[in-house]
Write an enzyme that holds these catalytic residues in place. Structure first.
Site, PDB file in Angstrom:
ATOM      1  N   PRO A  16       0.906  -1.296  -0.245  1.00 23.99           N
ATOM      2  CA  PRO A  16      -0.052  -0.031  -0.066  1.00 23.99           C
ATOM      3  C   PRO A  16       0.767   1.258  -0.005  1.00 23.99           C
ATOM      4  CG  PRO A  16       0.135  -1.120   2.135  1.00 23.99           C
ATOM      5  CD  PRO A  16       0.702  -1.773   1.343  1.00 23.99           C
ATOM      6  N   CYS A  17       0.228   2.454  -0.332  1.00 17.70           N
ATOM      7  CA  CYS A  17       0.957   3.522  -0.344  1.00 17.70           C
ATOM      8  C   CYS A  17       0.699   4.550   0.791  1.00 17.70           C
ATOM      9  CB  CYS A  17       0.581   4.388  -1.700  1.00 17.70           C
ATOM     10  SG  CYS A  17       1.351   3.546  -3.161  1.00 17.70           S
ATOM     11  N   THR A  18       0.356   3.912   1.895  1.00 22.13           N
ATOM     12  CA  THR A  18      -0.113   4.828   3.015  1.00 22.13           C
ATOM     13  C   THR A  18       0.680   5.497   3.636  1.00 22.13           C
ATOM     14  OG1 THR A  18       0.108   2.873   4.472  1.00 22.13           O
ATOM     15  CG2 THR A  18      -2.295   3.318   3.632  1.00 22.13           C
TER      16      THR A  18
END
Length: 323
Positions: free
Chosen positions: A72-74
């Site tokens: 994910p790119c969180t």
């Protein structure tokens, strides 16, 4: 020919891995922090060792020919970027948790596979003026890989859903000297061997009222800000992870435009797609069985990488290795 082996990070319910296995890959080990995703993965791959937990706490990984990860790119925030720049020389390890792609990079360097595959949303390429994306490319390059990337459209590979995702493919430099990876041309569409798949192709044989398998929440104002219903002979809108926001089943009358940000439901058949219909539209096998609530089922299915992507992406590698 001996099958290529793979390990998988941020595996979710195993969508990418299922497609890769259809192309001819054997999975040794997989990981995700979500126990519901883990239960779904095990229902598809009962013989694969699946580790439920934070990948940052795993120290050793099996060696394999292929590494797959849909991180994910969180952690990719402007604040995180500033922390990276300010502290990289004196305390890089303290900020590693902000960049989950660094965990993928860590496993890549430890396992040294021949190939790697990464999936992410299309916004990753342009986020923060492309900084996040370039950071990843540079890391993979420094680790000894030639990287290719492309935006793929799901209907082009047989999925009856208008979904787009960015994929990165890495080929270890020693192999890249004799193998130039090229993305598989579309297998479906006007100029391809087969026509686009439709909603009818995917879910036309499923029951119209699968009690207990679809969200019955009211159609709130935000839901009605845009069209949510595609016809039987079309492709579905993108399947999402939030139960309340999944598209409508194609049966019945189409929605009609009222004014800007306002659409109207018509007729007496208007329900959201069931989570099992969503699974079909994602290309997942019918035997997938997530644990948890109805919302959990929608979530892990909606977060999956559709298997047709995995199969299309691995096919050029399988063809090269078997030549």
């Amino acid at each position: 020919m001996k099958k290529l082996t793979a390990i998988s990070l941020f595996s979710g319910c195993g969508g990418f891995d299922f497609g890769a296995s259809q192309a001819g890959v054997d999975f040794l080990w997989a990981n995700d922090i979500d126990p519901v995703a883990g239960s779904a993965y095990r229902s598809i791959f009962p013989d694969v060792e699946f580790h439920v937990g934070d990948v940052r706490e795993v120290r050793f990984f099996p060696r394999a020919d292929i590494l797959i990860g849909c991180y994910p790119c969180t952690g990719f925030s402007l604040a995180a970027r500033r922390r990276w720049k300010e502290r990289e020389e004196r305390d890089l390890t303290a900020i590693k948790g902000n960049f989950l792609y660094l965990e993928f990079l860590r496993v890549l360097e430890q396992s040294n596979p021949k190939y790697f595959f990464v999936e992410n949303v299309r916004g990753m390429v342009s986020a923060k003026e492309g900084w996040f994306f370039q950071q990843q490319l540079e890391g993979f390059k420094q680790s000894g890989y030639t990287v290719h990337h492309n935006l793929l459209h799901a209907p082009n590979y047989g999925l009856p859903q208008s979904r787009q995702r960015v994929f990165l493919v890495g080929v270890r430099n020693d192999i890249a000297q004799e193998f130039e990876y090229k993305f598989l041309p579309p297998t479906h569409g006007p100029t391809a061997p087969r026509p686009y798949a439709t909603l009818r192709d995917a879910i036309g044989d499923m029951p119209l009222w699968p009690k207990g398998e679809f969200s019955e929440q009211c159609f709130h104002g935000h839901y009605l800000t845009r069209n949510r219903k595609r016809a039987w002979d079309q492709q579905s809108y993108t399947i999402v992870a939030n139960a309340d926001h999944v598209p409508l089943h194609p049966q019945g009358e189409p929605m009609s435009f009222v004014k800007k940000d306002t659409w109207q439901l018509n007729g007496d058949f208007n329900r959201r797609l069931s989570w099992r219909e969503c699974a079909r539209l994602q290309g997942l096998p019918d035997n997938i069985s997530p644990s948890g609530t109805l919302s959990d089922c929608y979530r892990v299915v909606g977060n999956a990488v559709p298997p047709p992507f995995g199969k299309a992406l691995l096919t050029p590698v399988i063809n090269f290795e078997s030549a």
